[in-house]
Design a protein around this motif. Structure first.
Motif, PDB file in Angstrom:
ATOM      1  N   ILE B 279       0.835  -1.201   0.000  1.00  0.00           N
ATOM      2  CA  ILE B 279       0.000   0.000   0.000  1.00  0.00           C
ATOM      3  C   ILE B 279       0.871   1.253   0.000  1.00  0.00           C
ATOM      4  CG2 ILE B 279      -1.617   1.347   1.394  1.00  0.00           C
ATOM      5  CD1 ILE B 279      -2.798  -1.365   2.300  1.00  0.00           C
ATOM      6  N   ILE B 280       1.896   1.256   0.867  1.00  0.00           N
ATOM      7  CA  ILE B 280       2.777   2.428   0.939  1.00  0.00           C
ATOM      8  C   ILE B 280       3.477   2.652  -0.398  1.00  0.00           C
ATOM      9  CG2 ILE B 280       4.929   3.278   1.970  1.00  0.00           C
ATOM     10  CD1 ILE B 280       3.959   2.214   4.640  1.00  0.00           C
ATOM     11  N   THR B 281       3.942   1.569  -1.004  1.00  0.00           N
ATOM     12  CA  THR B 281       4.626   1.694  -2.290  1.00  0.00           C
ATOM     13  C   THR B 281       3.691   2.277  -3.345  1.00  0.00           C
ATOM     14  OG1 THR B 281       5.857  -0.278  -1.669  1.00  0.00           O
ATOM     15  CG2 THR B 281       6.053   0.444  -3.950  1.00  0.00           C
ATOM     16  N   VAL B 282       2.465   1.733  -3.419  1.00  0.00           N
ATOM     17  CA  VAL B 282       1.527   2.189  -4.447  1.00  0.00           C
ATOM     18  C   VAL B 282       1.155   3.654  -4.222  1.00  0.00           C
ATOM     19  CG1 VAL B 282      -0.844   1.932  -5.279  1.00  0.00           C
ATOM     20  CG2 VAL B 282       0.602  -0.090  -4.954  1.00  0.00           C
ATOM     21  N   LEU B 283       0.837   4.025  -2.962  1.00  0.00           N
ATOM     22  CA  LEU B 283       0.415   5.406  -2.711  1.00  0.00           C
ATOM     23  C   LEU B 283       1.557   6.391  -2.941  1.00  0.00           C
ATOM     24  CD1 LEU B 283      -2.035   5.216   0.319  1.00  0.00           C
ATOM     25  CD2 LEU B 283      -2.520   5.566  -2.089  1.00  0.00           C
ATOM     26  N   THR B 284       2.788   5.974  -2.636  1.00  0.00           N
ATOM     27  CA  THR B 284       3.930   6.859  -2.873  1.00  0.00           C
ATOM     28  C   THR B 284       4.166   7.020  -4.376  1.00  0.00           C
ATOM     29  OG1 THR B 284       4.884   6.124  -0.790  1.00  0.00           O
ATOM     30  CG2 THR B 284       6.347   7.268  -2.298  1.00  0.00           C
ATOM     31  N   ALA B 285       4.099   5.918  -5.113  1.00  0.00           N
ATOM     32  CA  ALA B 285       4.278   5.984  -6.562  1.00  0.00           C
ATOM     33  C   ALA B 285       3.189   6.867  -7.190  1.00  0.00           C
ATOM     34  CB  ALA B 285       4.235   4.581  -7.158  1.00  0.00           C
ATOM     35  N   LEU B 286       1.970   6.707  -6.684  1.00  0.00           N
ATOM     36  CA  LEU B 286       0.849   7.504  -7.190  1.00  0.00           C
ATOM     37  C   LEU B 286       1.102   8.991  -6.970  1.00  0.00           C
ATOM     38  CD1 LEU B 286      -1.982   6.744  -8.355  1.00  0.00           C
ATOM     39  CD2 LEU B 286      -2.893   7.256  -6.089  1.00  0.00           C
ATOM     40  N   GLN B 287       1.609   9.328  -5.786  1.00  0.00           N
ATOM     41  CA  GLN B 287       1.888  10.736  -5.509  1.00  0.00           C
ATOM     42  C   GLN B 287       2.971  11.270  -6.435  1.00  0.00           C
ATOM     43  OE1 GLN B 287       1.516  12.506  -1.539  1.00  0.00           O
ATOM     44  NE2 GLN B 287       1.876  10.442  -0.797  1.00  0.00           N
ATOM     45  N   PHE B 288       3.971  10.440  -6.718  1.00  0.00           N
ATOM     46  CA  PHE B 288       5.012  10.885  -7.636  1.00  0.00           C
ATOM     47  C   PHE B 288       4.438  11.134  -9.026  1.00  0.00           C
ATOM     48  CE2 PHE B 288       8.170   9.930  -4.472  1.00  0.00           C
ATOM     49  CZ  PHE B 288       9.220  10.755  -4.813  1.00  0.00           C
ATOM     50  N   ARG B 289       3.494  10.312  -9.447  1.00  0.00           N
ATOM     51  CA  ARG B 289       2.869  10.523 -10.759  1.00  0.00           C
ATOM     52  C   ARG B 289       2.026  11.788 -10.775  1.00  0.00           C
ATOM     53  NH1 ARG B 289       3.040   6.738 -14.825  1.00  0.00           N
ATOM     54  NH2 ARG B 289       1.534   7.992 -15.956  1.00  0.00           N
ATOM     55  N   LEU B 290       1.262  11.982  -9.680  1.00  0.00           N
ATOM     56  CA  LEU B 290       0.356  13.130  -9.641  1.00  0.00           C
ATOM     57  C   LEU B 290       1.086  14.458  -9.482  1.00  0.00           C
ATOM     58  CD1 LEU B 290      -2.603  11.795  -7.471  1.00  0.00           C
ATOM     59  CD2 LEU B 290      -2.614  12.299  -9.913  1.00  0.00           C
ATOM     60  N   GLN B 291       2.336  14.411  -9.023  1.00  0.00           N
ATOM     61  CA  GLN B 291       3.023  15.679  -8.738  1.00  0.00           C
ATOM     62  C   GLN B 291       3.140  16.552  -9.984  1.00  0.00           C
ATOM     63  OE1 GLN B 291       7.163  15.888  -7.914  1.00  0.00           O
ATOM     64  NE2 GLN B 291       7.592  13.875  -8.754  1.00  0.00           N
ATOM     65  N   ARG B 292       3.190  15.918 -11.169  1.00  0.00           N
ATOM     66  CA  ARG B 292       3.316  16.703 -12.401  1.00  0.00           C
ATOM     67  C   ARG B 292       2.183  17.712 -12.523  1.00  0.00           C
ATOM     68  NH1 ARG B 292       3.720  11.875 -16.207  1.00  0.00           N
ATOM     69  NH2 ARG B 292       5.060  10.728 -14.793  1.00  0.00           N
ATOM     70  N   LYS B 293       1.028  17.371 -11.914  1.00  0.00           N
ATOM     71  CA  LYS B 293      -0.133  18.247 -12.063  1.00  0.00           C
ATOM     72  C   LYS B 293      -0.069  19.470 -11.160  1.00  0.00           C
ATOM     73  CE  LYS B 293      -3.337  14.855 -13.801  1.00  0.00           C
ATOM     74  NZ  LYS B 293      -2.709  14.837 -15.146  1.00  0.00           N
ATOM     75  N   TRP B 294       0.704  19.419 -10.084  1.00  0.00           N
ATOM     76  CA  TRP B 294       0.635  20.562  -9.166  1.00  0.00           C
ATOM     77  C   TRP B 294       1.967  21.047  -8.617  1.00  0.00           C
ATOM     78  CZ3 TRP B 294       1.771  20.102  -3.823  1.00  0.00           C
ATOM     79  CH2 TRP B 294       1.957  18.788  -3.377  1.00  0.00           C
ATOM     80  N   VAL B 295       3.042  20.308  -8.852  1.00  0.00           N
ATOM     81  CA  VAL B 295       4.311  20.751  -8.282  1.00  0.00           C
ATOM     82  C   VAL B 295       5.105  21.526  -9.321  1.00  0.00           C
ATOM     83  CG1 VAL B 295       6.451  20.019  -7.190  1.00  0.00           C
ATOM     84  CG2 VAL B 295       4.340  18.769  -6.740  1.00  0.00           C
ATOM     85  N   HIS B 296       5.544  22.744  -8.932  1.00  0.00           N
ATOM     86  CA  HIS B 296       6.343  23.566  -9.842  1.00  0.00           C
ATOM     87  C   HIS B 296       7.788  23.521  -9.408  1.00  0.00           C
ATOM     88  CE1 HIS B 296       2.653  25.505 -11.337  1.00  0.00           C
ATOM     89  NE2 HIS B 296       2.262  25.267 -10.112  1.00  0.00           N
ATOM     90  N   TYR B 297       8.653  22.997 -10.275  1.00  0.00           N
ATOM     91  CA  TYR B 297      10.078  23.065  -9.965  1.00  0.00           C
ATOM     92  C   TYR B 297      10.659  24.268 -10.670  1.00  0.00           C
ATOM     93  CZ  TYR B 297       9.669  18.492  -7.876  1.00  0.00           C
ATOM     94  OH  TYR B 297       9.305  17.465  -7.072  1.00  0.00           O
ATOM     95  N   ALA B 298      11.312  25.130  -9.879  1.00  0.00           N
ATOM     96  CA  ALA B 298      11.819  26.381 -10.448  1.00  0.00           C
ATOM     97  C   ALA B 298      12.926  26.090 -11.453  1.00  0.00           C
ATOM     98  CB  ALA B 298      12.341  27.288  -9.344  1.00  0.00           C
TER      99      ALA B 298
END
Lengths: 268, 298
Positions: B279-298
């Protein structure tokens, strides 16, 4: 004027953060009957006997010592062993270095519950259940500490080390008399974090040491909860005594605590 | 020269030897053993026999596992509330002002306090008859519930403690993130006439999103492993079973503790933590995928 509004918001928030502790202190100084009075009295009463009661119900002094010895031993072990490994990964060249570092890091990714059943079996096989070594030994090693200190060592200037090498100093000399003194802030950050985790940890001590004489404070306190569910003044006195040492260390080493957490972002 | 290389390599191995050995014995090998145990059943006297996928089949059909998962997910999700709160307070504290150090200390106190002690104090605050919270509510005419023994409120009561303890920790990380934002961004915005709120929304929040992503990953991993608080709030063993709200409080790790070390059903306990790892692996991987939608890297 805007400043005043800002302070007002922060003061209200601060009260919400501190109020549970104040209520803990107030309750720990009440008799059971005044703690359960309706409406409650808001001032403490000086009923210090609750603190003595904690020592009667639990081998509190022994548990305090167990906790302190465990925390100090783990901290010393991790600071030494992790800094050694971190130095090797940061500065020495040897075949397999990157692969070994990757294996170390993989330990960081695994939730700690996956280690516990086999660790328990090892302790049982060694006959170490209900002993201090059971509390201490697995906590002497840490992938997290190696990672933290390696990052720190990589940020240190390398010139001094090179000068020492040209003067003929070997790796141990360089590690011990040049790198360690320079790396003190990083090691203090690791030390305060390990101290905090060891002092507060519940799961592992709960599992390996079931004899009250061998328990740590958090497990001892948890056992009190089961037996004296309703005597809240005693529970408050006990929980206060158990948590105050780490709070005191925090107040003294606040900057290092906060730096450690800001640098690593990992709590445990 | 060659000899020098060999000496350096030998020193390297010597330096990592203690930790390498310790990690191998107490951490790496145990992970493999736990995976193996999850396919076994344990007898009353410690021996174990291979039972294939029996534990996993049982896991899927066990209503208690389902309940623990629902509770753990709900706690994890609601606990994310700590992140916006921490960002707001970090923004308020991120300035030269008298008292910043003291406010920061107050927020941080719950982080360093022993979780067992924290849980006991809150248990007392939540007490239905004599608790401070219900007393305060009674002053405004509300008859408060027995928070942690009422199935409708127990989980929320737990979330409040979780947020209360984690907000100071997250705040420290956000403060560090905010201090890394170059001051000239704000000066330029000021010149363009942007007010404090606009600066916060347009500069601070986007530049803080990598920090927020990191905090979110770490909090989710931490929340999924919740144990100490529930162990005190809900109790364990018979005392816990007597609490009508227990089915709304039990978490995955608490179920693991109960199966592996109370009923000594270690094989099943091992299967539960392997499930947790997945579960931890899947939810962490999911968050890494979703980050493209909201995380801005300067």
């Amino acid at each position: 004027m805007r400043r005043a509004g800002l302070h007002a918001v922060l003061i209200v928030a601060s009260i919400l953060m501190v109020l549970p502790f104040l209520w803990q202190i107030v309750t720990s100084l009440k008799t059971l009957s005044s703690a359960t009075a309706v409406p409650p009295t808001l001032l403490p009463e000086g009923h210090w006997a609750n603190f003595g009661k904690v020592f009667e119900l639990l081998p509190f002094g022994t548990q305090f010592l167990n906790t302190a010895i465990t925390a100090v031993a783990r901290t010393a072990g991790q600071v030494l062993f992790c800094s050694m490994a971190a130095y090797a990964f940061a500065r020495l060249r040897f075949p397999g270095r990157n692969a070994l570092f990757a294996i170390f890091l993989s330990v960081l990714m695994v939730p700690p519950q996956l280690f516990i059943i086999p660790q328990y079996q090892i302790m049982a096989d060694l006959g170490w259940l209900n002993s201090l070594p059971a509390l201490i030994v697995p906590g002497l090693f840490s992938a997290f500490g190696v990672f933290l200190l390696r990052q720190f060592f990589l940020g240190l200037p390398i010139e001094l080390e090179e000068a020492a090498r040209i003067d003929g100093a070997g790796p141990w000399r360089i590690y011990w008399s040049i790198v360690l003194p320079l790396a003190r802030p990083g090691m203090v950050a690791l030390a305060v974090l390990v101290l905090l985790w060891s002092w507060n940890d519940l799961f592992w001590p709960l599992v390996v040491n079931t004899d009250p004489e061998k328990m740590t404070l958090s497990a001892g306190l948890a056992s009190l909860q089961g037996q004296y569910q309703t005597d809240y003044p005693i529970l408050m006195a006990g929980s206060l005594l158990a948590s105050v040492p780490v709070i005191a260390v925090f107040v003294f080493l606040q900057r290092q605590f906060i730096q450690g957490i800001a640098q690593t972002g990992i709590k445990g | 020269m060659q000899r020098h290389r060999v000496t350096e390599a030998l020193w390297g191995y010597a330096f990592i030897a203690p930790t390498a050995l310790g990690l191998a014995v107490f951490y790496l090998w145990p992970v493999l053993q736990t995976a193996y145990y999850s396919f076994t059943e344990w007898g009353a006297f410690g021996g174990h026999t291979w039972t294939g996928t029996d534990n996993y089949v049982r896991l899927i059909h066990d209503p208690e596992v389902g309940r623990a998962l629902v509770n753990t997910f709900a706690y994890t999700f609601l606990g994310l509330l700590s992140i916006p709160l921490a960002i707001v307070f970090a923004a308020l504290l991120n300035r030269k002002m008298r008292g910043v150090g003291i406010y920061r200390t107050f927020f941080f106190l719950p982080v360093v306090t022993m979780p067992v002690a924290v849980a006991m104090v809150w248990r007392w605050l939540y007490n239905g008859d004599y608790g401070l919270i219900n007393y305060v509510l009674s002053l405004v005419g509300i008859d408060g519930p027995n928070w942690i023994a009422d199935p409708d409120t127990a989980l929320y009561a737990l979330v409040v403690i979780g947020v209360w303890t984690s907000v100071g920790y997250n705040l420290i990380i956000f403060l560090a993130g905010m201090q890394a934002i170059p001051a000239d961004y704000y000066e330029a915005a000021e010149l363009d006439g942007a007010g404090p709120l606009r600066q916060f929304l347009r500069i601070t929040l986007p530049l803080l999103s990598p920090t927020a992503f990191f905090v979110s990953v770490v909090s989710v991993i931490g929340s999924l492993q919740l144990f100490d608080l529930v162990f005190i709030i809900a109790g364990s063993g018979n005392a816990a079973r007597a609490n009508p709200a227990y089915p709304r409080l039990e978490t995955v790790v608490q179920l693991f503790y109960d199966r592996a070390f109370v009923t000594n059903d270690r094989g099943y306990g091992a299967a539960i933590v392997i499930m947790l790892l997945l579960i931890i692996t899947v939810l962490t991987a999911l968050q890494f995928r979703l980050q493209r939608k909201w995380v801005h890297y300067a």
